[in-house]
Design a protein around this motif. Sequence first.
Motif, PDB file in Angstrom:
ATOM      1  N   MET A   1       0.847  -1.183   0.000  1.00 36.95           N
ATOM      2  CA  MET A   1       0.000   0.000   0.000  1.00 36.95           C
ATOM      3  C   MET A   1       0.888   1.241   0.000  1.00 36.95           C
ATOM      4  SD  MET A   1      -3.244   0.968   2.363  1.00 36.95           S
ATOM      5  CE  MET A   1      -4.122  -0.340   1.563  1.00 36.95           C
ATOM      6  N   LYS A   2       0.500   2.209  -0.778  1.00 36.85           N
ATOM      7  CA  LYS A   2       1.289   3.421  -0.911  1.00 36.85           C
ATOM      8  C   LYS A   2       1.196   4.286   0.343  1.00 36.85           C
ATOM      9  CE  LYS A   2       2.353   7.204  -3.910  1.00 36.85           C
ATOM     10  NZ  LYS A   2       2.221   7.835  -5.189  1.00 36.85           N
ATOM     11  N   LYS A   3       2.311   4.876   0.713  1.00 40.00           N
ATOM     12  CA  LYS A   3       2.399   5.757   1.874  1.00 40.00           C
ATOM     13  C   LYS A   3       2.528   7.192   1.387  1.00 40.00           C
ATOM     14  CE  LYS A   3       3.316   6.423   6.345  1.00 40.00           C
ATOM     15  NZ  LYS A   3       2.305   6.372   7.329  1.00 40.00           N
ATOM     16  N   TYR A   4       1.735   8.084   1.959  1.00 44.00           N
ATOM     17  CA  TYR A   4       1.752   9.500   1.613  1.00 44.00           C
ATOM     18  C   TYR A   4       2.329  10.297   2.778  1.00 44.00           C
ATOM     19  CZ  TYR A   4      -1.260   8.090  -2.227  1.00 44.00           C
ATOM     20  OH  TYR A   4      -1.752   7.487  -3.353  1.00 44.00           O
ATOM     21  N   GLU A   9      -2.372  14.687   1.121  1.00 42.66           N
ATOM     22  CA  GLU A   9      -1.835  13.935  -0.014  1.00 42.66           C
ATOM     23  C   GLU A   9      -2.546  12.597  -0.178  1.00 42.66           C
ATOM     24  OE1 GLU A   9       2.372  13.555  -0.305  1.00 42.66           O
ATOM     25  OE2 GLU A   9       2.689  15.712  -0.190  1.00 42.66           O
ATOM     26  N   LEU A  10      -2.856  11.955   0.927  1.00 45.69           N
ATOM     27  CA  LEU A  10      -3.588  10.691   0.882  1.00 45.69           C
ATOM     28  C   LEU A  10      -4.947  10.888   0.209  1.00 45.69           C
ATOM     29  CD1 LEU A  10      -4.107   7.706   1.685  1.00 45.69           C
ATOM     30  CD2 LEU A  10      -4.920   8.584   3.893  1.00 45.69           C
ATOM     31  N   GLY A  13      -4.552  11.495  -3.477  1.00 44.23           N
ATOM     32  CA  GLY A  13      -3.970  10.415  -4.254  1.00 44.23           C
ATOM     33  C   GLY A  13      -4.726   9.100  -4.234  1.00 44.23           C
ATOM     34  N   GLU A  14      -5.636   8.943  -3.281  1.00 43.76           N
ATOM     35  CA  GLU A  14      -6.369   7.676  -3.134  1.00 43.76           C
ATOM     36  C   GLU A  14      -7.876   7.935  -3.167  1.00 43.76           C
ATOM     37  OE1 GLU A  14      -5.341   4.551  -2.897  1.00 43.76           O
ATOM     38  OE2 GLU A  14      -3.198   4.967  -2.808  1.00 43.76           O
ATOM     39  N   SER A  41      -1.638   6.740   5.114  1.00 36.93           N
ATOM     40  CA  SER A  41      -1.997   5.555   4.337  1.00 36.93           C
ATOM     41  C   SER A  41      -3.470   5.232   4.578  1.00 36.93           C
ATOM     42  CB  SER A  41      -1.144   4.353   4.729  1.00 36.93           C
ATOM     43  OG  SER A  41      -1.512   3.886   6.005  1.00 36.93           O
TER      44      SER A  41
END
Length: 57
Positions: A1-4, A9-10, A13-14, A41
């Motif tokens: 899972m991508k970390k911001y 930003e999360l 971006g999600e 995240s």
Amino acid sequence: MKKYLNLDELLAGEPKASEMFNKIPQYTKDRIMNRGLFVGSMDELEAYVNNILRGDS
């Protein structure tokens, strides 16, 4: 899972994170936004939401 880097930003971006955030009560949003630098995240966002709604935090 991508970390911001942070909540902003999360959410940008999600799409799933943004969708969840838009559905929760305002008091929950306010508490999470106060911790926004620590929410980077989807897992962290879900954990904060669950803890707040349960009354743990």
